[in-house]
Motif scaffolding. Structure first.
Motif, PDB file in Angstrom:
ATOM      1  N   ASP A   1       0.832  -1.208   0.000  1.00  0.00           N
ATOM      2  CA  ASP A   1       0.000   0.000   0.000  1.00  0.00           C
ATOM      3  C   ASP A   1       0.862   1.252   0.000  1.00  0.00           C
ATOM      4  OD1 ASP A   1      -2.374  -1.448   0.089  1.00  0.00           O
ATOM      5  OD2 ASP A   1      -2.338  -1.549   2.274  1.00  0.00           O
ATOM      6  N   GLY A   2       0.406   2.272  -0.700  1.00  0.00           N
ATOM      7  CA  GLY A   2       1.043   3.570  -0.659  1.00  0.00           C
ATOM      8  C   GLY A   2       2.362   3.684  -1.388  1.00  0.00           C
ATOM      9  N   VAL A   3       2.661   2.749  -2.273  1.00  0.00           N
ATOM     10  CA  VAL A   3       3.922   2.787  -3.006  1.00  0.00           C
ATOM     11  C   VAL A   3       3.665   3.342  -4.402  1.00  0.00           C
ATOM     12  CG1 VAL A   3       5.775   1.385  -3.965  1.00  0.00           C
ATOM     13  CG2 VAL A   3       4.880   0.857  -1.723  1.00  0.00           C
ATOM     14  N   SER A   4       4.488   4.280  -4.828  1.00  0.00           N
ATOM     15  CA  SER A   4       4.376   4.849  -6.176  1.00  0.00           C
ATOM     16  C   SER A   4       5.347   4.137  -7.103  1.00  0.00           C
ATOM     17  CB  SER A   4       4.706   6.338  -6.146  1.00  0.00           C
ATOM     18  OG  SER A   4       3.781   7.028  -5.361  1.00  0.00           O
ATOM     19  N   TRP A   5       4.824   3.533  -8.144  1.00  0.00           N
ATOM     20  CA  TRP A   5       5.626   2.801  -9.119  1.00  0.00           C
ATOM     21  C   TRP A   5       5.964   3.716 -10.283  1.00  0.00           C
ATOM     22  CZ3 TRP A   5       7.395  -1.990  -8.107  1.00  0.00           C
ATOM     23  CH2 TRP A   5       6.793  -2.688  -7.063  1.00  0.00           C
ATOM     24  N   VAL A   6       7.179   3.600 -10.787  1.00  0.00           N
ATOM     25  CA  VAL A   6       7.609   4.378 -11.952  1.00  0.00           C
ATOM     26  C   VAL A   6       8.256   3.437 -12.962  1.00  0.00           C
ATOM     27  CG1 VAL A   6       7.939   6.532 -10.688  1.00  0.00           C
ATOM     28  CG2 VAL A   6       9.837   4.945 -10.899  1.00  0.00           C
TER      29      VAL A   6
END
Length: 68
Positions: free
Chosen positions: A7-12
Motif C-alpha cells: 500500500d502507498g507505493v508509487s511505481w515508476v
C-alpha cells in the motif's frame, strides 16, 4: 519476492518505455528497499532489493556487464 502490492507505493517506469508495455516498474518505499515488478503483471511477483544491491545492479548496467 512478494506477491502483494504494498500500500502507498508509487511505481515508476522509464520514459523510454512509452513505445512498449514490456518493461519493469520500480518503487522506493520508506525504509530503504527497492521494489521491482513486471509492468504487464502488476499483481504478480515483486523483487525486493536493498539500496546497496540496487546500486550494484545499476553500476553493472552502466558498465555494460549485462550486455548480450
Amino acid at each position: 519476492m512478494t506477491l502483494n502490492d504494498p500500500d502507498g507505493v508509487s511505481w515508476v517506469k522509464s520514459t523510454l518505455s512509452n513505445l512498449s508495455n514490456e518493461c519493469v516498474e520500480v518503487a522506493r518505499p520508506a525504509g530503504g528497499s527497492v521494489f521491482v515488478r513486471d509492468s504487464k503483471d502488476p499483481s504478480g511477483l515483486m523483487l525486493t532489493f536493498t539500496q546497496g544491491e540496487w546500486r550494484a545492479f545499476l553500476a553493472g548496467v552502466r558498465n555494460g556487464e549485462f550486455d548480450v
